[in-house]
Design a protein around this motif. Structure first.
Motif, PDB file in Angstrom:
ATOM      1  N   PHE A  86     -34.708 -16.295  24.179  1.00  0.00           N
ATOM      2  CA  PHE A  86     -34.201 -17.589  23.723  1.00  0.00           C
ATOM      3  C   PHE A  86     -34.640 -18.733  24.635  1.00  0.00           C
ATOM      4  CE2 PHE A  86     -30.945 -17.241  20.278  1.00  0.00           C
ATOM      5  CZ  PHE A  86     -31.249 -15.950  19.935  1.00  0.00           C
ATOM      6  N   LYS A 126     -22.789 -18.801  19.705  1.00  0.00           N
ATOM      7  CA  LYS A 126     -23.844 -19.437  20.501  1.00  0.00           C
ATOM      8  C   LYS A 126     -24.397 -18.390  21.442  1.00  0.00           C
ATOM      9  CE  LYS A 126     -21.583 -23.676  20.988  1.00  0.00           C
ATOM     10  NZ  LYS A 126     -20.345 -23.748  21.485  1.00  0.00           N
ATOM     11  N   PRO A 127     -25.684 -18.455  21.730  1.00  0.00           N
ATOM     12  CA  PRO A 127     -26.226 -17.492  22.689  1.00  0.00           C
ATOM     13  C   PRO A 127     -25.473 -17.574  24.006  1.00  0.00           C
ATOM     14  CG  PRO A 127     -27.980 -18.684  21.601  1.00  0.00           C
ATOM     15  CD  PRO A 127     -26.701 -19.309  21.148  1.00  0.00           C
ATOM     16  N   ALA A 175     -15.991 -10.578  17.335  1.00  0.00           N
ATOM     17  CA  ALA A 175     -15.200 -10.251  18.529  1.00  0.00           C
ATOM     18  C   ALA A 175     -14.736  -8.799  18.463  1.00  0.00           C
ATOM     19  CB  ALA A 175     -14.005 -11.198  18.632  1.00  0.00           C
ATOM     20  N   HIS A 219     -30.154 -12.597  10.122  1.00  0.00           N
ATOM     21  CA  HIS A 219     -31.099 -13.711  10.083  1.00  0.00           C
ATOM     22  C   HIS A 219     -30.594 -14.847  10.962  1.00  0.00           C
ATOM     23  CE1 HIS A 219     -28.100 -14.953   7.145  1.00  0.00           C
ATOM     24  NE2 HIS A 219     -28.446 -16.172   7.489  1.00  0.00           N
ATOM     25  N   LEU A 268     -38.942 -20.288  14.833  1.00  0.00           N
ATOM     26  CA  LEU A 268     -37.579 -19.936  14.405  1.00  0.00           C
ATOM     27  C   LEU A 268     -36.547 -20.682  15.240  1.00  0.00           C
ATOM     28  CD1 LEU A 268     -37.267 -16.090  13.860  1.00  0.00           C
ATOM     29  CD2 LEU A 268     -37.058 -17.874  12.169  1.00  0.00           C
ATOM     30  N   LEU A 309     -29.851 -16.410  14.303  1.00  0.00           N
ATOM     31  CA  LEU A 309     -30.203 -16.237  15.712  1.00  0.00           C
ATOM     32  C   LEU A 309     -29.021 -16.472  16.625  1.00  0.00           C
ATOM     33  CD1 LEU A 309     -33.188 -17.927  14.608  1.00  0.00           C
ATOM     34  CD2 LEU A 309     -33.652 -16.491  16.546  1.00  0.00           C
ATOM     35  N   ASN A 310     -28.109 -17.348  16.214  1.00  0.00           N
ATOM     36  CA  ASN A 310     -26.949 -17.608  17.062  1.00  0.00           C
ATOM     37  C   ASN A 310     -26.055 -16.381  17.158  1.00  0.00           C
ATOM     38  OD1 ASN A 310     -27.413 -20.279  17.842  1.00  0.00           O
ATOM     39  ND2 ASN A 310     -26.756 -21.008  15.836  1.00  0.00           N
ATOM     40  N   GLY A 342     -27.770 -13.940  19.337  1.00  0.00           N
ATOM     41  CA  GLY A 342     -27.738 -14.431  20.714  1.00  0.00           C
ATOM     42  C   GLY A 342     -26.409 -14.185  21.393  1.00  0.00           C
ATOM     43  N   SER A 343     -25.313 -14.238  20.624  1.00  0.00           N
ATOM     44  CA  SER A 343     -24.018 -14.052  21.260  1.00  0.00           C
ATOM     45  C   SER A 343     -23.593 -12.590  21.292  1.00  0.00           C
ATOM     46  CB  SER A 343     -22.952 -14.882  20.534  1.00  0.00           C
ATOM     47  OG  SER A 343     -22.649 -14.319  19.287  1.00  0.00           O
ATOM     48  N   ALA A 381     -16.303 -15.120  13.511  1.00  0.00           N
ATOM     49  CA  ALA A 381     -16.050 -14.991  14.943  1.00  0.00           C
ATOM     50  C   ALA A 381     -15.070 -13.860  15.225  1.00  0.00           C
ATOM     51  CB  ALA A 381     -15.519 -16.312  15.495  1.00  0.00           C
ATOM     52  N   ARG A 421     -17.573  -6.540  19.394  1.00  0.00           N
ATOM     53  CA  ARG A 421     -17.763  -6.545  20.854  1.00  0.00           C
ATOM     54  C   ARG A 421     -16.712  -5.684  21.546  1.00  0.00           C
ATOM     55  NH1 ARG A 421     -19.009 -12.165  20.523  1.00  0.00           N
ATOM     56  NH2 ARG A 421     -16.806 -12.557  20.844  1.00  0.00           N
ATOM     57  N   LEU A 478     -33.591 -24.184  14.434  1.00  0.00           N
ATOM     58  CA  LEU A 478     -32.159 -23.952  14.554  1.00  0.00           C
ATOM     59  C   LEU A 478     -31.449 -25.285  14.820  1.00  0.00           C
ATOM     60  CD1 LEU A 478     -31.089 -21.091  14.413  1.00  0.00           C
ATOM     61  CD2 LEU A 478     -30.924 -21.093  16.886  1.00  0.00           C
TER      62      LEU A 478
END
Lengths: 297, 329
Positions: free
Chosen positions: A253, B268-269, A205, A223, A264, A225-226, A229-230, A201, A208, A268
């Motif tokens: 999503f 998380k998305p 961050a 690989h 996929l 997806l979370n 996604g973020s 994380a 980002r 999850l």
């Protein structure tokens, strides 16, 4: 930009454009004869606008790393064209111009393995600047201090050797090494694989933050997806060398259209929701595929 | 139900060049048959050392048990007597993180499974020649069906490199089940697998645990995997147990600041996780008191001096914190 940078590309042009890109690896049989080929990446086209974050997801063997390496100039594509900032990139045999190599960077999966164990971090960080600029030492030092603090490390860390750092700090140094040339586009290949969630994380961050402050455009290959996604505005899903679905992350999503994307997302784990293993009908492992499915022609 | 595994006040130290490393600090844990318990924590939290202590495979030259005992089905696993040696690999077995490193690349998988049956498994019952080759083969084929692999000789003739990651992990689970253990320790069994394969392996482990009333200790740093498979979750930080709680409470009613911060770190998305600042505590010089205190936003003077003892806050919920967060988040 370390060198005099050309005019920024027109807004109407995408920063990075990929057309019909393919990469086939030969399968050699007896006496080195070519008996077939693995289509690692097969006719892939997409484009990335300036300042955009594109995620590329797929399972093992879907060709996502091969795609990243072709963009980074490490593997030569079999077919297709890569256009960067309006210029079509030559194939590897003609070597990429230095200016392009500095502006389009590929960040390896395991930055610890890509640091020289016998070099201090200071030397590892000086190296790209020595190759790509003709700055004097003081200017390089100043630039390195700036980038090291931007990735959240102290100047004292520069005199350490890679083994003296924790996994998260090694990733930060890897990031610093990629970013010290101020690239326009960075391809992150699994930037957080093998890290703990808490460290992951903090690294994400940081990416980002850099995205926001330096207007960094990036491709994130993962690989997970979370993570994608973020981190990404848009996501491309790869399966067996092809992009099967591409679109804005929240749309893909929320309402995946391709069955592969759906499967996929369905596998999850959803914390707090019903167990995925409860409602999943477990398919048996196929016996016919020897060592996973190779795409041959 | 009588507990299968009882760990009392286990403290473990490794002798290193830089002095003793305090890897485990007075761990208490019990498990009953058929229970799936997840051991969650960052790298360096002592998950693997605890798993190894239960298996009795700590490196003898470096490891020093400072205090405590580990009893599995009444057998002292820290002992080195015959009963303990017989229990290792029979009463308790192990599923490793990367099955590819654990198979011998030079032998077909069938040979490797047959060796387990020959030297570790109890003789097949109900077979006329219980120790014959044919009986062994029947046991192996039954086990392949149990782990949802096609029960075929063709598969057994293959070498590890000819199999996919999911197939290899299924075979590893089959190998771990062949000695008919009472307890299975799985060390991040799905870390190297794709999500679609991961759910299949997790579902398989959970079903096997229920069918065979097998106790499963599942170490992972993937909280999503823990949610899928566990009945209870143990959160460890730097060799100490921070919190033990039922699965649902872990995600809804965790009270230890570390557990909360760990949950908030999950990507998380549409949600931007921040993570836990600072580095994990070094086992060479662990901070006194609660080992999480240098990174904890709620740390007080008491946290820096007095170690919080695990106390029962609700049914099945054990918490080691001086300043627990309120349940409602």
């Amino acid at each position: 930009m370390p060198d005099a940078s050309p005019e920024p590309p027109l807004r109407t042009h995408p920063l990075l454009e990929v057309e019909h890109l393919s990469c086939h690896f030969p399968i050699r049989g007896l006496f080195g004869r070519r008996t077939g080929s693995v289509r690692a990446v097969d006719d892939v086209s997409f484009s990335v606008a300036s300042g955009e974050a594109l995620g590329i997801v797929g399972e093992t063997g879907s060709g996502k790393s091969t795609l990243g390496k072709m963009l980074g100039g490490i593997i030569d594509p079999t077919e297709g064209a890569i256009t960067f900032a309006g210029e079509r990139l030559p194939s590897l045999r003609a070597r990429r111009p230095f200016a392009v190599r500095a502006r389009l960077q590929y960040a390896y999966q395991d930055s610890a393995a890509s640091l020289d164990p016998r070099w201090t971090l200071r030397r590892s960080l000086h190296e790209p600047l020595i190759i790509h600029t003709n700055w004097p030492r003081e200017r390089r030092d100043a630039k390195i201090s700036e980038i090291v603090s931007a990735v959240g490390l102290a100047d004292e860390h520069l005199d350490l050797y890679p083994y003296e750092l924790s996994g998260g700090q090694q990733r930060r140094i890897g990031l610093a090494r990629t970013l010290v040339l101020e690239p326009q586009v960075v391809i992150f290949d699994e930037p957080t694989s093998g890290l703990d969630v808490s460290v992951q994380a903090t690294v994400l961050a940081l990416v980002r933050d850099l995205h926001r402050t330096f207007k960094l455009t990036y491709l994130l290959i993962s690989h997970d997806l979370n993570v994608v996604g973020s981190m990404c505005d848009r996501v491309a899903v790869m399966q067996k060398g092809r992009i099967v679905e591409v679109g804005p992350t929240n749309e893909v999503f929320a309402a995946p259209r391709h069955p592969y994307t759906r499967s996929l997302l369905a596998s999850l784990p959803r914390i707090g929701g019903p167990r995925v293993t409860d409602r999943l009908v477990l398919p048996k492992e196929p016996t016919s595929s020897l060592g996973g499915d190779k795409r041959r022609d | 139900m009588n507990p299968l595994l009882e760990i009392d006040d286990l403290s473990l130290t490794f002798r290193t060049e830089k002095g003793p490393a305090h890897v485990l600090d007075s761990i208490d844990l019990t498990m009953v048959p058929g229970e799936v318990v997840g051991l969650v924590g960052e790298s360096g939290s002592g998950k693997t050392s605890l798993a190894r202590a239960i298996l009795g495979v700590l490196p003898g030259a470096q490891a020093e048990i400072a205090s405590g005992r580990v009893r599995l089905d009444g057998i002292d696993m820290l002992d080195d007597g015959k009963a303990t040696r017989d229990a290792r690999g029979r009463l308790v077995t192990f599923v490793p993180q990367d099955p590819f490193d654990s198979f011998n690349p030079l032998f077909g998988v069938g040979t490797q499974l047959a060796d387990i049956v020959r030297y570790r498994a109890p003789p097949a019952t109900g077979h006329r020649l219980a120790r014959s080759r044919r009986a062994r083969e029947a046991m192996i084929l039954d086990m392949l069906a149990a782990v949802q692999l096609p029960a075929s000789r063709d598969l057994l003739n293959r070498y590890p490199h000819q199999l996919s990651g999911g197939q290899r992990q299924r075979l590893m689970i089959a190998m771990a089940l062949l000695p008919q253990p009472r307890m299975l320790i799985a060390d991040e069994p799905t870390a190297a697998l794709d999500v679609t394969v991961q759910v299949q392996i997790l579902g398989l482990l959970r079903r096997i645990a229920a069918e065979r009333t097998l106790a499963v200790l599942f170490t992972t740093h993937d909280l999503g995997a823990a949610w899928e498979i566990c009945d209870r979750i143990i959160v460890m930080y730097a060799g100490q147990i921070a919190e033990i709680l039922p699965r649902k409470a872990f995600f809804a009613a965790a009270r230890h600041p570390y557990t909360r911060m760990l949950l908030a770190s999950l990507p998380k998305p549409g949600h931007q996780a921040v993570g836990i600042p600072g580095e994990s505590a070094s086992p060479l010089a662990p901070p006194p008191g609660c080992r999480f205190n240098p990174r904890c936003p709620l740390a007080s003077q008491m946290c820096r001096t007095v170690r919080p003892l695990p106390s029962r806050s609700e049914e099945g919920h054990l918490l080691a914190c001086h300043h627990p967060l309120p349940t409602a988040s």
